[in-house]
Write a protein that holds these residues in place. Structure first.
Motif, PDB file in Angstrom:
ATOM      1  N   ARG A 137       0.832  -1.214   0.000  1.00  0.00           N
ATOM      2  CA  ARG A 137       0.000   0.000   0.000  1.00  0.00           C
ATOM      3  C   ARG A 137       0.862   1.257   0.000  1.00  0.00           C
ATOM      4  N   CYS A 138       1.932   1.262   0.781  1.00  0.00           N
ATOM      5  CA  CYS A 138       2.807   2.439   0.806  1.00  0.00           C
ATOM      6  C   CYS A 138       3.406   2.696  -0.575  1.00  0.00           C
ATOM      7  N   ARG A 139       3.814   1.636  -1.240  1.00  0.00           N
ATOM      8  CA  ARG A 139       4.399   1.803  -2.571  1.00  0.00           C
ATOM      9  C   ARG A 139       3.348   2.213  -3.593  1.00  0.00           C
ATOM     10  N   GLU A 140       2.122   1.697  -3.442  1.00  0.00           N
ATOM     11  CA  GLU A 140       1.027   2.152  -4.295  1.00  0.00           C
ATOM     12  C   GLU A 140       0.792   3.651  -4.164  1.00  0.00           C
ATOM     13  N   LEU A 141       0.967   4.152  -2.945  1.00  0.00           N
ATOM     14  CA  LEU A 141       0.740   5.562  -2.666  1.00  0.00           C
ATOM     15  C   LEU A 141       1.950   6.424  -3.013  1.00  0.00           C
ATOM     16  N   GLY A 142       2.968   5.835  -3.592  1.00  0.00           N
ATOM     17  CA  GLY A 142       4.103   6.598  -4.075  1.00  0.00           C
ATOM     18  C   GLY A 142       5.192   6.847  -3.056  1.00  0.00           C
ATOM     19  N   LEU A 143       5.219   6.091  -1.972  1.00  0.00           N
ATOM     20  CA  LEU A 143       6.233   6.276  -0.936  1.00  0.00           C
ATOM     21  C   LEU A 143       7.262   5.149  -1.007  1.00  0.00           C
ATOM     22  N   SER A 144       8.477   5.470  -0.683  1.00  0.00           N
ATOM     23  CA  SER A 144       9.484   4.424  -0.503  1.00  0.00           C
ATOM     24  C   SER A 144       9.298   3.828   0.879  1.00  0.00           C
ATOM     25  N   ALA A 145       9.277   2.510   0.975  1.00  0.00           N
ATOM     26  CA  ALA A 145       9.020   1.826   2.248  1.00  0.00           C
ATOM     27  C   ALA A 145      10.075   0.759   2.464  1.00  0.00           C
ATOM     28  N   SER A 146      10.439   0.555   3.716  1.00  0.00           N
ATOM     29  CA  SER A 146      11.433  -0.448   4.067  1.00  0.00           C
ATOM     30  C   SER A 146      11.015  -1.127   5.363  1.00  0.00           C
ATOM     31  N   VAL A 147      11.721  -2.215   5.691  1.00  0.00           N
ATOM     32  CA  VAL A 147      11.440  -2.971   6.910  1.00  0.00           C
ATOM     33  C   VAL A 147      12.645  -2.888   7.836  1.00  0.00           C
ATOM     34  N   GLN A 148      12.409  -2.480   9.067  1.00  0.00           N
ATOM     35  CA  GLN A 148      13.442  -2.532  10.097  1.00  0.00           C
ATOM     36  C   GLN A 148      13.324  -3.878  10.784  1.00  0.00           C
TER      37      GLN A 148
END
Length: 775
Positions: free
Chosen positions: A74-85
């Motif tokens: 969902r974050c990537r769909e919304l145009g944001l870069s997302a990562s996992v800690q």
């Protein structure tokens, strides 16, 4: 001549104002999905809640991994870069340690001016083992996603916004602790933090916690938020409670911020019934109204200096927010007490009271409070005895708890009004009113001393009540003649109604049927004391010759009738339904070393379903199975199943001067183990402990009188390494318990009916295998 009914009309008006005050403690209406793209819509956010809370998803479970993948998508769909800690976390406190692997999802919305401090917004995506978690905290996570979408539909902000979806909150704020561990980086990067929680599934989203030195953030909050619901009373009360949220490690790191949660729908908290269908969309909309307005506001202003002297803030009515410097509270308290002393002196001068009778009035009010609290305690004890099934819920907050709460308050009201109606035949009104107001002044002084930013709760109402009584004293022509109650008297009763009615209502929501409900009874006693200047003349209205006072019985009688109606209604709604199922508690425990098994329950007696296996239970401790048994449990012997215990493999055993170091591997022993519980005896011999490569602080290890306990949540199937440094060469005894979700299949235990569901908690509906090892 005014009729008795006419005399009661203003009192009815105050009751209506109190009802309006309570009615307005509610969230805004949900915005439809057809709203403009740059607005927050609860109906749009509801689509995310349906996915996030489709099933229980506790830390480390496959369902939790599915939620995490959905958030990344969902974050990537919304145009944001997302990562996992992805990180291992160890938290220890007072001999209790918790370890786990957590996976926080972090996304960033860049601003126009990179390099400055960012806005941090967070909610946790894990749930407790048995709940889908729509309210806690699917609503918070969905509100973040919908806010990202609305922001992307508008112009970019000046500051960066960090979106943190934490893991492991339910297990001890583990994800938030991991994110906040590097405090230097956190302070350098984050200017203000906003955390969103849910303790239930309905009601307004309350701003229940703020960071210290809150002046700046409260002023900005008041400018930005369309529907503020906040009180420095929440702030004072919460910081004295042992409760924590993901905001706690951020606040401890010195980050400025605000904490939000809705708290209505307590029976659904951590419950299997906390589903998307039961979530109040108004609560979700209120979350969103805070999020969108505050992120836009903080995203466009400087976050360089976010501290300021504390403010006092509260809602007199609905979402109307008043705030002023907390430094004003002391002068206001001094003014209120000074005016009361002046009014007491004036009443004494005019013969309305003597100093001895003033003491009698003070003792009379203390007696009223004692009577109300004793009756409330007795009624709560009676309800608990008659309906033991309610005890399984948190704080006995059953679905129909409001009926019993109203019965408790109505009983207190009946006793107070009847008591004062009787006392008015023997003590002068000036003594009764003056004594009660004097007692309130003492409480105000204590509040100003211990919780100064919450002194408003008594200072404004007491100031108004003092003015009302002082004006009556001035209008009195003689010590025996009572002036008529005028419009000004009734208007001066409004501050008490406005401020205390909503607090009493919120206490009903928060405390269920626990003994803490008596705090609401205490506040009712304070409210009625504040209303005595207008209430007492009605209760002690003159009687016709040869008759009792015409209205002295009316209010106590009506309140007592309400008690009976409420109890009847509570009894009529006691049975669970498929829509409102009863919670039940049961788990299976096997002592692998002795080949003995038990059915265990936290309930005091079996229900119709658990009675299939708890046929002849005992209510006692289990010292042989649990080295630190805690409170008694309902128990009965069960068939011993062939369940593998945890496996322990010694990897190293090194001798040191005056001690030894042992390193070993703990394997779960069975698939899908939700947690490993390690009990290390002889606490004085444990000098150091390392878990997953992290050291437990020496100060957090137990003393000689206690053992050290470690809970490893969602352990790796291949096992977890631990290292213990011990004093002395003697063998060390370890008790290891594996815990998996679900009960073992048993022919005597039928499936749960639709009217029953597992109770919340990490023991409820689990299978546990206990084994002893010696190193």
């Amino acid at each position: 001549m005014k009729t008795p009914l006419f005399r009661w009309l203003p009192l009815l008006g105050l009751l209506l104002v109190a009802a309006l005050t309570v009615f307005l403690v509610r969230p805004p209406r949900p915005v439809p999905a057809s709203a403009p793209a740059n607005e927050f819509s609860a109906y749009r956010a509801q689509r995310d809640v349906a996915v996030l809370a489709g099933q229980p998803h506790s830390l480390g479970s496959p369902a939790n991994a599915e939620v995490r993948d959905y958030l990344l998508s969902r974050c990537r769909e919304l145009g944001l870069s997302a990562s996992v800690q992805d990180i291992s976390v160890l938290f220890a406190e007072k001999g209790q340690a918790t370890a786990a692997h957590v996976q926080n999802v972090i996304a960033r919305l860049p601003g126009r001016q990179p390099g400055g401090k960012a806005v941090l917004v967070l909610a946790h995506y894990d749930s407790q083992p048995h709940t889908p978690g729509a309210g806690d905290d699917g609503a918070g996570v969905a509100a973040l996603l919908e806010t990202i979408r609305a922001l992307r539909a508008g112009p970019p902000l000046a500051n960066d916004v960090i979106w943190l979806f934490t893991d492991g909150e339910e297990a001890g704020l583990l994800g938030a602790r991991a994110y906040a561990a590097d405090t230097a980086r956190l302070r350098r990067e984050v200017g203000v933090a906003l955390n969103f929680e849910g303790r239930g599934n309905a009601g307004p989203s309350l701003t229940f916690e703020v960071s210290p030195q809150n002046g700046w953030v409260i002023r900005e909050y008041a400018r930005a938020v369309p529907y503020p619901m906040a009180s420095s009373l929440f702030y004072e009360a919460y910081r004295h409670l042992p409760n924590n949220t993901d905001f706690t490690p951020l606040r401890q790191a010195g980050i400025t911020g605000l904490n939000f949660a809705f708290v209505n729908g307590y029976p659904y908290y951590h419950s299997p019934a906390d589903t998307p269908a039961h979530l109040d969309l108004g609560s979700l909309q209120h979350h969103g109204s805070y999020l969108l307005s505050l992120v836009r506001h903080f995203g466009t202003i400087s976050l360089a200096n976010t501290k300021g002297p504390d403010e006092t803030f509260f809602n007199p009515l609905g979402s109307w927010l008043l705030h002023y410097p907390a430094s004003w509270n002391m002068p206001l308290t001094q003014l209120t007490i000074s005016l009361l002393i002046l009014a007491l002196a004036l009443a004494h001068q005019r013969g309305r009271l003597s100093w001895g009778s003033l003491l009698g009035g003070l003792l009379a009010w203390a007696g009223a409070l004692a009577l109300m609290l004793a009756a409330g305690w007795g009624l709560l004890a009676l309800v608990a005895a008659l309906y033991p099934q309610y005890r399984v819920f948190y704080d006995s907050a059953s679905y129909n708890s409001l009926t019993y709460q109203l019965a408790v308050l109505a009983l207190a009201l009946s006793l107070f009004t009847g008591y004062y109606g009787w006392l008015s035949r023997y003590l002068r009104p000036g003594s009764l009113v003056g004594g009660a107001l004097l007692g309130l002044a003492v409480l105000l002084g204590l509040l100003q001393w211990r919780a100064p930013s919450s002194a408003f709760l008594l200072s404004w109402p007491l100031l108004a009540a003092t003015l009302a009584w002082g004006l009556r004293v001035l209008r009195a022509a003689s010590p025996t003649r009572q002036p008529a109650i005028g419009l000004v008297d009734w208007l001066l009763a409004l501050p008490a109604i406005l401020l205390l009615s909503q607090v009493i209502y919120l206490l009903l929501i928060i405390f269920g049927l626990s003994l803490l409900l008596l705090v609401a009874v205490l506040l009712l006693g304070i409210l009625l004391a504040l209303l005595l200047p207008v209430l007492l003349p009605v209760l002690s209205s003159p009687a016709l010759p040869g008759r009792r006072p015409a209205t002295s019985w009316l209010l106590p009688g009506l309140a007592l009738a309400e008690v009976l109606v409420a109890l009847i209604l509570g009894h009529a709604t006691r049975q669970p339904t498929a829509e409102q199922p009863q919670q039940t508690h049961l788990f299976y425990a096997l002592d692998a070393a002795k080949g003995q098994a038990y059915w265990l329950s936290a309930s005091r007696q079996p229900d119709a379903w658990t009675r299939h296996v708890l046929t002849h239970p005992q209510y006692a401790l289990l010292p042989a199975l649990f080295p630190q048994p805690g409170r008694p449990v309902l128990q009965q012997a069960a068939p011993a199943l062939a369940l593998a215990p945890a496996g322990l493999t010694l990897l190293a055993d090194s001798q040191l001067t005056g001690g030894r170091v042992v390193r070993f591997l703990l394997k779960p022993g069975r698939p899908a183990i939700s947690s490993l519980l390690l009990h290390i005896g002889q606490g004085s011999r444990l000098r150091a402990m390392r878990v997953a490569g992290q050291a437990v602080p020496r100060a957090e290890l137990s003393s000689a009188e206690q053992a050290t306990e470690l809970t490893f949540l969602a352990p790796h199937p291949e096992g977890e390494q631990l290292e213990l440094e011990l004093t002395g060469p003697e063998p060390l005894q370890l008790a290891i318990t594996t815990r998996s979700l679900g009960l073992p299949p048993m022919p005597d235990l039928p499936p749960l009916p639709s009217t029953l569901m597992p109770a919340p908690g990490y023991n409820s509906f689990t299978t546990q295998v206990h084994q002893l090892y010696q190193l």
